[in-house]
Design a protein around this motif. Sequence first.
Motif, PDB file in Angstrom:
ATOM      1  N   ASN A 135      14.125  46.007  38.230  1.00  9.38           N
ATOM      2  CA  ASN A 135      14.980  44.930  37.735  1.00  9.38           C
ATOM      3  C   ASN A 135      16.070  45.480  36.821  1.00  9.38           C
ATOM      4  OD1 ASN A 135      15.515  42.012  37.497  1.00  9.38           O
ATOM      5  ND2 ASN A 135      14.963  42.315  35.366  1.00  9.38           N
ATOM      6  N   ALA A 136      15.684  46.372  35.929  1.00  8.96           N
ATOM      7  CA  ALA A 136      16.666  46.996  35.037  1.00  8.96           C
ATOM      8  C   ALA A 136      17.678  47.816  35.823  1.00  8.96           C
ATOM      9  CB  ALA A 136      15.955  47.875  34.010  1.00  8.96           C
ATOM     10  N   ALA A 137      17.202  48.515  36.851  1.00 14.32           N
ATOM     11  CA  ALA A 137      18.107  49.345  37.656  1.00 14.32           C
ATOM     12  C   ALA A 137      19.134  48.479  38.389  1.00 14.32           C
ATOM     13  CB  ALA A 137      17.305  50.178  38.648  1.00 14.32           C
ATOM     14  N   TRP A 138      18.685  47.379  38.973  1.00 17.20           N
ATOM     15  CA  TRP A 138      19.617  46.529  39.710  1.00 17.20           C
ATOM     16  C   TRP A 138      20.608  45.836  38.784  1.00 17.20           C
ATOM     17  CZ3 TRP A 138      20.887  46.682  44.577  1.00 17.20           C
ATOM     18  CH2 TRP A 138      20.010  47.302  45.472  1.00 17.20           C
ATOM     19  N   ARG A 139      20.168  45.461  37.594  1.00 18.54           N
ATOM     20  CA  ARG A 139      21.136  44.883  36.658  1.00 18.54           C
ATOM     21  C   ARG A 139      22.164  45.944  36.268  1.00 18.54           C
ATOM     22  NH1 ARG A 139      21.602  43.925  30.925  1.00 18.54           N
ATOM     23  NH2 ARG A 139      22.812  42.033  30.521  1.00 18.54           N
ATOM     24  N   ALA A 144      27.512  47.937  36.370  1.00 15.22           N
ATOM     25  CA  ALA A 144      28.397  49.091  36.561  1.00 15.22           C
ATOM     26  C   ALA A 144      29.606  48.706  37.397  1.00 15.22           C
ATOM     27  CB  ALA A 144      27.636  50.232  37.223  1.00 15.22           C
ATOM     28  N   GLN A 145      29.392  47.833  38.382  1.00 11.10           N
ATOM     29  CA  GLN A 145      30.498  47.364  39.211  1.00 11.10           C
ATOM     30  C   GLN A 145      31.361  46.344  38.483  1.00 11.10           C
ATOM     31  OE1 GLN A 145      31.413  48.398  42.233  1.00 11.10           O
ATOM     32  NE2 GLN A 145      29.729  49.842  42.481  1.00 11.10           N
ATOM     33  N   ALA A 146      30.714  45.482  37.713  1.00 14.15           N
ATOM     34  CA  ALA A 146      31.446  44.389  37.071  1.00 14.15           C
ATOM     35  C   ALA A 146      32.132  44.804  35.776  1.00 14.15           C
ATOM     36  CB  ALA A 146      30.491  43.222  36.786  1.00 14.15           C
ATOM     37  N   GLU A 147      31.475  45.690  34.993  1.00  5.24           N
ATOM     38  CA  GLU A 147      31.966  45.978  33.649  1.00  5.24           C
ATOM     39  C   GLU A 147      32.009  47.456  33.305  1.00  5.24           C
ATOM     40  OE1 GLU A 147      30.814  42.968  30.598  1.00  5.24           O
ATOM     41  OE2 GLU A 147      29.222  42.502  32.035  1.00  5.24           O
ATOM     42  N   VAL A 149      30.228  51.638  33.946  1.00  2.07           N
ATOM     43  CA  VAL A 149      28.965  52.346  33.774  1.00  2.07           C
ATOM     44  C   VAL A 149      28.552  52.414  32.311  1.00  2.07           C
ATOM     45  CG1 VAL A 149      27.835  54.594  34.021  1.00  2.07           C
ATOM     46  CG2 VAL A 149      29.240  53.682  35.881  1.00  2.07           C
ATOM     47  N   ASP A 150      29.486  52.645  31.417  1.00  2.00           N
ATOM     48  CA  ASP A 150      29.142  52.793  30.001  1.00  2.00           C
ATOM     49  C   ASP A 150      28.472  51.539  29.461  1.00  2.00           C
ATOM     50  OD1 ASP A 150      30.139  55.341  30.008  1.00  2.00           O
ATOM     51  OD2 ASP A 150      32.051  54.813  29.065  1.00  2.00           O
ATOM     52  N   LYS A 151      29.037  50.392  29.785  1.00  2.00           N
ATOM     53  CA  LYS A 151      28.438  49.141  29.306  1.00  2.00           C
ATOM     54  C   LYS A 151      27.105  48.884  29.989  1.00  2.00           C
ATOM     55  CE  LYS A 151      29.378  44.372  28.087  1.00  2.00           C
ATOM     56  NZ  LYS A 151      30.384  43.288  27.988  1.00  2.00           N
ATOM     57  N   ALA A 152      27.033  49.196  31.270  1.00  2.00           N
ATOM     58  CA  ALA A 152      25.776  49.013  31.991  1.00  2.00           C
ATOM     59  C   ALA A 152      24.671  49.847  31.368  1.00  2.00           C
ATOM     60  CB  ALA A 152      25.962  49.392  33.465  1.00  2.00           C
ATOM     61  N   GLN A 153      24.978  51.067  30.979  1.00  2.00           N
ATOM     62  CA  GLN A 153      23.984  51.933  30.359  1.00  2.00           C
ATOM     63  C   GLN A 153      23.634  51.453  28.956  1.00  2.00           C
ATOM     64  OE1 GLN A 153      24.762  56.280  29.351  1.00  2.00           O
ATOM     65  NE2 GLN A 153      23.362  56.489  31.094  1.00  2.00           N
ATOM     66  N   ALA A 154      24.637  51.031  28.218  1.00  2.00           N
ATOM     67  CA  ALA A 154      24.399  50.565  26.848  1.00  2.00           C
ATOM     68  C   ALA A 154      23.537  49.311  26.817  1.00  2.00           C
ATOM     69  CB  ALA A 154      25.734  50.298  26.146  1.00  2.00           C
ATOM     70  N   GLU A 155      23.629  48.495  27.871  1.00  2.69           N
ATOM     71  CA  GLU A 155      22.894  47.230  27.906  1.00  2.69           C
ATOM     72  C   GLU A 155      21.760  47.247  28.922  1.00  2.69           C
ATOM     73  OE1 GLU A 155      25.453  43.820  28.150  1.00  2.69           O
ATOM     74  OE2 GLU A 155      26.819  44.597  26.617  1.00  2.69           O
ATOM     75  N   LEU A 156      21.260  48.441  29.239  1.00  6.13           N
ATOM     76  CA  LEU A 156      20.132  48.555  30.164  1.00  6.13           C
ATOM     77  C   LEU A 156      18.946  47.773  29.625  1.00  6.13           C
ATOM     78  CD1 LEU A 156      19.201  50.101  32.791  1.00  6.13           C
ATOM     79  CD2 LEU A 156      18.197  51.780  31.220  1.00  6.13           C
ATOM     80  N   LEU A 157      18.349  46.963  30.476  1.00  3.40           N
ATOM     81  CA  LEU A 157      17.224  46.142  30.044  1.00  3.40           C
ATOM     82  C   LEU A 157      16.071  47.023  29.574  1.00  3.40           C
ATOM     83  CD1 LEU A 157      17.208  43.479  32.915  1.00  3.40           C
ATOM     84  CD2 LEU A 157      17.884  43.090  30.530  1.00  3.40           C
ATOM     85  N   PRO A 158      15.431  46.674  28.468  1.00  3.44           N
ATOM     86  CA  PRO A 158      14.283  47.454  27.993  1.00  3.44           C
ATOM     87  C   PRO A 158      13.054  47.172  28.858  1.00  3.44           C
ATOM     88  CG  PRO A 158      14.597  45.537  26.599  1.00  3.44           C
ATOM     89  CD  PRO A 158      15.760  45.547  27.569  1.00  3.44           C
ATOM     90  N   ILE A 159      12.371  48.225  29.253  1.00  5.53           N
ATOM     91  CA  ILE A 159      11.190  48.088  30.101  1.00  5.53           C
ATOM     92  C   ILE A 159      10.054  48.907  29.507  1.00  5.53           C
ATOM     93  CG2 ILE A 159      10.191  48.455  32.391  1.00  5.53           C
ATOM     94  CD1 ILE A 159      12.367  46.370  32.460  1.00  5.53           C
ATOM     95  N   GLU A 160       8.862  48.324  29.511  1.00  2.00           N
ATOM     96  CA  GLU A 160       7.661  49.055  29.118  1.00  2.00           C
ATOM     97  C   GLU A 160       6.547  48.702  30.091  1.00  2.00           C
ATOM     98  OE1 GLU A 160       6.585  48.222  25.114  1.00  2.00           O
ATOM     99  OE2 GLU A 160       8.446  49.007  24.244  1.00  2.00           O
ATOM    100  N   GLY A 161       5.723  49.692  30.409  1.00  2.00           N
ATOM    101  CA  GLY A 161       4.497  49.408  31.136  1.00  2.00           C
ATOM    102  C   GLY A 161       4.581  49.367  32.643  1.00  2.00           C
ATOM    103  N   ASP A 162       5.673  49.847  33.239  1.00  2.00           N
ATOM    104  CA  ASP A 162       5.708  49.952  34.696  1.00  2.00           C
ATOM    105  C   ASP A 162       4.925  51.207  35.069  1.00  2.00           C
ATOM    106  OD1 ASP A 162       6.298  50.228  37.418  1.00  2.00           O
ATOM    107  OD2 ASP A 162       8.291  49.357  37.194  1.00  2.00           O
ATOM    108  N   GLY A 163       3.744  51.012  35.626  1.00  2.00           N
ATOM    109  CA  GLY A 163       2.842  52.122  35.870  1.00  2.00           C
ATOM    110  C   GLY A 163       3.115  52.919  37.132  1.00  2.00           C
ATOM    111  N   ARG A 164       4.095  52.534  37.904  1.00  2.00           N
ATOM    112  CA  ARG A 164       4.387  53.244  39.147  1.00  2.00           C
ATOM    113  C   ARG A 164       5.163  54.537  38.874  1.00  2.00           C
ATOM    114  NH1 ARG A 164       7.871  49.020  42.103  1.00  2.00           N
ATOM    115  NH2 ARG A 164       8.609  48.803  39.960  1.00  2.00           N
TER     116      ARG A 164
END
Length: 260
Positions: A135-139, A144-147, A149-164
């Motif tokens: 989900n974070a990757a797709w956002r 990155a397309q809309a605004e 790469v820098d903003k996309a990276q700065a606002e990457l969704l926080p994720i914890e606990g994905d065990g894959r």
Amino acid sequence: MMRRFLGYWMLMPVALCFASFALAADDSAETLAVQARVAASRGDSAKAVEFTTQAIAKDPQSDIPYLFYLRGREQFRLGKIAESAADFDKYAELLPREKPKLWERGITLYYAGRFQEGADQFALYQKYLSNDVENAAWRFLCMAQAEGVDKAQAELLPIEGDGRVPMMTLHRFYRGKATEEEVLKEVDAGEVSETERAGRRFYAALYLGAYFEATGDEDKAKKYLAQAADENLQKTAAGAINSYMGDVARIHWKRKQAND
């Protein structure tokens, strides 16, 4: 992407596989809806779209809004992006409480070029399920397309606990805190089955390729996206990857080849 489907999709009874035969002579909207589910479960997207379209036309109230959701998925799998987007939009309109769950809609919006709406969809999904790196990757990819790469990276969704494996390393990679080599090292680490290893390779290839495409490294993008779309890899990984994401990789690579 992603580990959860809508509940009624995951719980579709095996009995549906026999229903189309028992009711073959019945062309009611209800029977057509059952046949659409059966076709989708067998991977026959064209038939699933045909049956859902007939069911909707015959009785607009039959099994609505689910049929728009089902047809949206199957339209996407056929590479019909605009049609898929229209169906997912209709589903969200008819049943707004389900909209946060629609990660499939977000992916379709990305390929439809509706990047800001896609980013918004994935931000909404985060409220439904907060431990999914995809989900974070797709956002990120939408932003990155809309605004940029820098903003996309700065606002990457926080994720914890994905065990894959190697998802959390991929998340750090998207943040700029891990290297490509670290992702690949994790893919090859440990004693795991051939199927699981192939699953790791698939997800690493898909998300490394998509990242490099977004950041302008075309050589690496093509290398990894081709790997993710490889039929042999996906067959080996069957059971370790979401088959819908296999179609995403295939469609992404096909579109990339067409645009080169």
